[in-house]
Write an enzyme that holds these catalytic residues in place. Structure first.
Site, PDB file in Angstrom:
ATOM      1  N   CYS A  56      92.325 143.948 -36.043  1.00 15.44           N
ATOM      2  CA  CYS A  56      92.237 143.037 -34.910  1.00 15.44           C
ATOM      3  C   CYS A  56      90.788 142.568 -34.772  1.00 15.44           C
ATOM      4  O   CYS A  56      89.872 143.394 -34.730  1.00 15.44           O
ATOM      5  CB  CYS A  56      92.698 143.738 -33.633  1.00 15.44           C
ATOM      6  SG  CYS A  56      92.450 142.735 -32.160  1.00 15.44           S
ATOM      7  N   ASP A  63      96.129 146.595 -37.602  1.00 12.87           N
ATOM      8  CA  ASP A  63      97.421 145.955 -37.399  1.00 12.87           C
ATOM      9  C   ASP A  63      98.231 146.148 -38.673  1.00 12.87           C
ATOM     10  O   ASP A  63      97.688 146.097 -39.777  1.00 12.87           O
ATOM     11  CB  ASP A  63      97.259 144.455 -37.112  1.00 12.87           C
ATOM     12  CG  ASP A  63      96.721 144.185 -35.722  1.00 12.87           C
ATOM     13  OD1 ASP A  63      97.184 144.839 -34.773  1.00 12.87           O
ATOM     14  OD2 ASP A  63      95.840 143.319 -35.586  1.00 12.87           O
TER      15      ASP A  63
END
Length: 143
Positions: A56, A63
């Protein structure tokens, strides 16, 4: 005292010669294609890559996603090991869900110039939010 391999922090500036062979393959990876064996026949190719990771750009948290690629080849077909290494190159990149999937499509289109392509990123829920990003490309008839 030397660090164990799991304790070593890899720097993006680390020379290729000091990287492990898998890291070198990923760092050197590019989308490789080969001639479509059935030019003129419309057929779909489906590729699923269930281990996509990136970071992120706001929090730095990892992620995770499954990437689904569906395309109709024209003159070129993407080589599967190359797409795997290319997708792995996102592992340490700070990039949003939206930008990562759009960038994958852009790079894919440049590499193999398909008649049609859809890239879908199905991101693992984080903080009770589930995101699916889907982008499409269609070659113009006059191309």
């Amino acid at each position: 005292m030397s660090q164990s391999p799991t304790q070593q922090q890899l720097s993006p500036e680390m020379p290729l010669s000091e990287m492990k062979y898998g890291e070198r393959n990923i760092a050197e990876g590019q989308l490789i294609t080969f001639p479509n064996p059935r030019v003129g026949r419309r057929y779909d190719i489906h590729i699923t890559l269930p281990e996509f990771t990136c970071k992120c750009p706001f929090s730095g948290y990892p992620d995770f996603a499954t990437i689904h690629i569906t395309y109709v080849p024209d003159q070129r077909v993407v080589e599967l090991k190359a797409i795997k290494l290319y997708i792995n190159s996102y592992r340490d990149r700070y990039i949003s869900h939206e930008e990562s999937i759009n960038q994958i499509l852009d790079d894919f289109v440049v590499a193999c110039d398909p008649l049609e392509a859809t890239i879908k990123g199905d991101f693992t829920p984080r903080g009770n939010v589930h995101t699916v990003i889907e982008v499409r490309h269609q070659k113009s008839p006059d191309a």
